[in-house]
Design an enzyme around this catalytic site. Structure first.
Site, PDB file in Angstrom:
ATOM      1  N   LYS A 166       7.934  88.085 130.551  1.00 28.61           N
ATOM      2  CA  LYS A 166       7.237  87.751 131.793  1.00 28.61           C
ATOM      3  C   LYS A 166       7.033  89.017 132.640  1.00 28.61           C
ATOM      4  O   LYS A 166       7.807  89.952 132.557  1.00 28.61           O
ATOM      5  CB  LYS A 166       8.053  86.759 132.615  1.00 28.61           C
ATOM      6  CG  LYS A 166       8.538  85.558 131.841  1.00 28.61           C
ATOM      7  CD  LYS A 166       9.571  84.792 132.674  1.00 28.61           C
ATOM      8  CE  LYS A 166      10.468  83.933 131.810  1.00 28.61           C
ATOM      9  NZ  LYS A 166      11.669  83.460 132.496  1.00 28.61           N
TER      10      LYS A 166
ATOM     11  N   HIS B 297      20.607  79.562 142.284  1.00 26.32           N
ATOM     12  CA  HIS B 297      21.488  80.486 141.550  1.00 26.32           C
ATOM     13  C   HIS B 297      22.785  80.740 142.332  1.00 26.32           C
ATOM     14  O   HIS B 297      23.862  80.832 141.750  1.00 26.32           O
ATOM     15  CB  HIS B 297      20.796  81.835 141.324  1.00 26.32           C
ATOM     16  CG  HIS B 297      19.569  81.785 140.461  1.00 26.32           C
ATOM     17  ND1 HIS B 297      18.365  82.315 140.846  1.00 26.32           N
ATOM     18  CD2 HIS B 297      19.365  81.261 139.233  1.00 26.32           C
ATOM     19  CE1 HIS B 297      17.482  82.137 139.878  1.00 26.32           C
ATOM     20  NE2 HIS B 297      18.054  81.493 138.896  1.00 26.32           N
TER      21      HIS B 297
ATOM     22  N   ARG C 262      19.396  71.482 136.181  1.00 22.42           N
ATOM     23  CA  ARG C 262      18.860  70.718 137.311  1.00 22.42           C
ATOM     24  C   ARG C 262      18.304  69.387 136.872  1.00 22.42           C
ATOM     25  O   ARG C 262      18.229  68.436 137.637  1.00 22.42           O
ATOM     26  CB  ARG C 262      17.728  71.514 137.999  1.00 22.42           C
ATOM     27  CG  ARG C 262      18.157  72.756 138.724  1.00 22.42           C
ATOM     28  CD  ARG C 262      16.984  73.659 139.003  1.00 22.42           C
ATOM     29  NE  ARG C 262      16.370  74.098 137.757  1.00 22.42           N
ATOM     30  CZ  ARG C 262      15.428  75.026 137.650  1.00 22.42           C
ATOM     31  NH1 ARG C 262      14.966  75.599 138.736  1.00 22.42           N
ATOM     32  NH2 ARG C 262      14.938  75.354 136.471  1.00 22.42           N
TER      33      ARG C 262
ATOM     34  N   SER D  77      12.826  79.908 140.550  1.00 24.14           N
ATOM     35  CA  SER D  77      12.246  81.225 140.834  1.00 24.14           C
ATOM     36  C   SER D  77      10.721  81.165 140.690  1.00 24.14           C
ATOM     37  O   SER D  77       9.990  81.807 141.448  1.00 24.14           O
ATOM     38  CB  SER D  77      12.805  82.277 139.870  1.00 24.14           C
ATOM     39  OG  SER D  77      14.177  82.471 140.101  1.00 24.14           O
TER      40      SER D  77
HETATM   41  O1  PNS Z   1      16.482  82.859 134.144  1.00 25.24           O
HETATM   42  P1  PNS Z   1      15.919  82.607 132.782  1.00 25.24           P
HETATM   43  O2  PNS Z   1      14.620  83.363 132.601  1.00 25.24           O
HETATM   44  O3  PNS Z   1      15.799  81.138 132.462  1.00 25.24           O
HETATM   45  O4  PNS Z   1      16.992  83.243 131.747  1.00 25.24           O
HETATM   46  C1  PNS Z   1      16.726  83.291 130.376  1.00 25.24           C
HETATM   47  C2  PNS Z   1      17.773  84.117 129.608  1.00 25.24           C
HETATM   48  C3  PNS Z   1      17.963  85.485 130.254  1.00 25.24           C
HETATM   49  C4  PNS Z   1      19.108  83.395 129.623  1.00 25.24           C
HETATM   50  C5  PNS Z   1      17.272  84.251 128.144  1.00 25.24           C
HETATM   51  O5  PNS Z   1      15.952  84.666 128.139  1.00 25.24           O
HETATM   52  C6  PNS Z   1      18.101  85.246 127.321  1.00 25.24           C
HETATM   53  O6  PNS Z   1      19.237  84.979 126.997  1.00 25.24           O
HETATM   54  N1  PNS Z   1      17.495  86.428 127.014  1.00 25.24           N
HETATM   55  C7  PNS Z   1      18.170  87.487 126.299  1.00 25.24           C
HETATM   56  C8  PNS Z   1      17.602  87.653 124.887  1.00 25.24           C
HETATM   57  C9  PNS Z   1      18.275  86.694 123.931  1.00 25.24           C
HETATM   58  O7  PNS Z   1      19.483  86.691 123.740  1.00 25.24           O
HETATM   59  N2  PNS Z   1      17.457  85.840 123.311  1.00 25.24           N
HETATM   60  C10 PNS Z   1      17.884  84.850 122.355  1.00 25.24           C
HETATM   61  C11 PNS Z   1      18.256  83.556 123.067  1.00 25.24           C
HETATM   62  S1  PNS Z   1      18.638  82.312 121.888  1.00 25.24           S
END
Ligand code: PNS
Length: 168
Positions: free
Chosen positions: A48, A24, A97, A135
């Site tokens: 989670k 990150h 990645r 992570s």
């Molecule tokens: O680090 P991560 O867990 O891969 O991040 C995922 C994240 C935060 C980018 C995704 O879960 C997210 O955007 N969550 C917010 C809720 C949302 O907008 N959901 C619809 C996505 S199409």
């Protein structure tokens, strides 16, 4: 020529950051070279069970990016696109990645575009030295008693040690 707030290009780097990893860090530093302002947006409510609280995760990021004037750290809840629009972002930055990352990212990117067509999702490829870090694996190694040195920034190591191997 001085730049007005309206001209400043803002990107949001969203994620769970549980914990922030050196992958990150690589990504946010790359984004900070491309945008005037980068908001590291820590997701609060996730399905989670996190190892660290949102406040801890945000504090780690704040400490880690303290040297970068363009980087701000916030927590967010709800739809990412709504949050990014509220913050005036022109882009959402995510890391790629591997092909597996692409498979995970692509549907979210398509839905986010549908929800907010004006905000572009941009993928940055991290340095090979940090490309195997996730992570999820950091948490697994940590919970099982392994050494996470070199995988996370010092601020993350400090908070994780303070919270213990079982987390918050
Ligand atoms: O680090 P991560 O867990 O891969 O991040 C995922 C994240 C935060 C980018 C995704 O879960 C997210 O955007 N969550 C917010 C809720 C949302 O907008 N959901 C619809 C996505 S199409």
């Amino acid at each position: 020529m001085t730049m007005t707030a309206a001209q400043a290009r803002t990107a949001v780097c969203p994620g769970s950051f549980d914990p922030l990893t050196n992958g990150h860090v690589d990504l946010v530093r790359r984004a900070a070279r491309l945008f005037d302002r980068v908001i590291v947006a820590v997701l609060v409510n996730d399905q989670k069970t996190p190892l660290l609280s949102p406040d801890d995760r945000a504090a780690i990021a704040r400490e880690t990016f303290a040297d970068l004037a363009a980087v701000e750290v916030e927590t967010f809840d709800g739809l990412l696109t709504a949050y990014a629009a509220r913050r005036g972002a022109v882009a959402i930055v995510r890391g790629l990645r591997s092909a597996a990352d692409f498979d995970y990212e692509w549907p979210m990117t398509a839905m986010n575009r549908r929800l907010q067509p004006d905000i572009e999702t941009i993928f940055l490829v991290p340095s090979p030295e940090v490309s195997a870090i996730s992570s999820r694996l950091v948490k697994e190694i940590w919970r099982l008693g392994g050494d996470i040195g070199g995988l996370v920034p010092p601020a993350a190591g400090t908070r994780m040690r303070a919270r213990g191997r079982a987390g918050r």
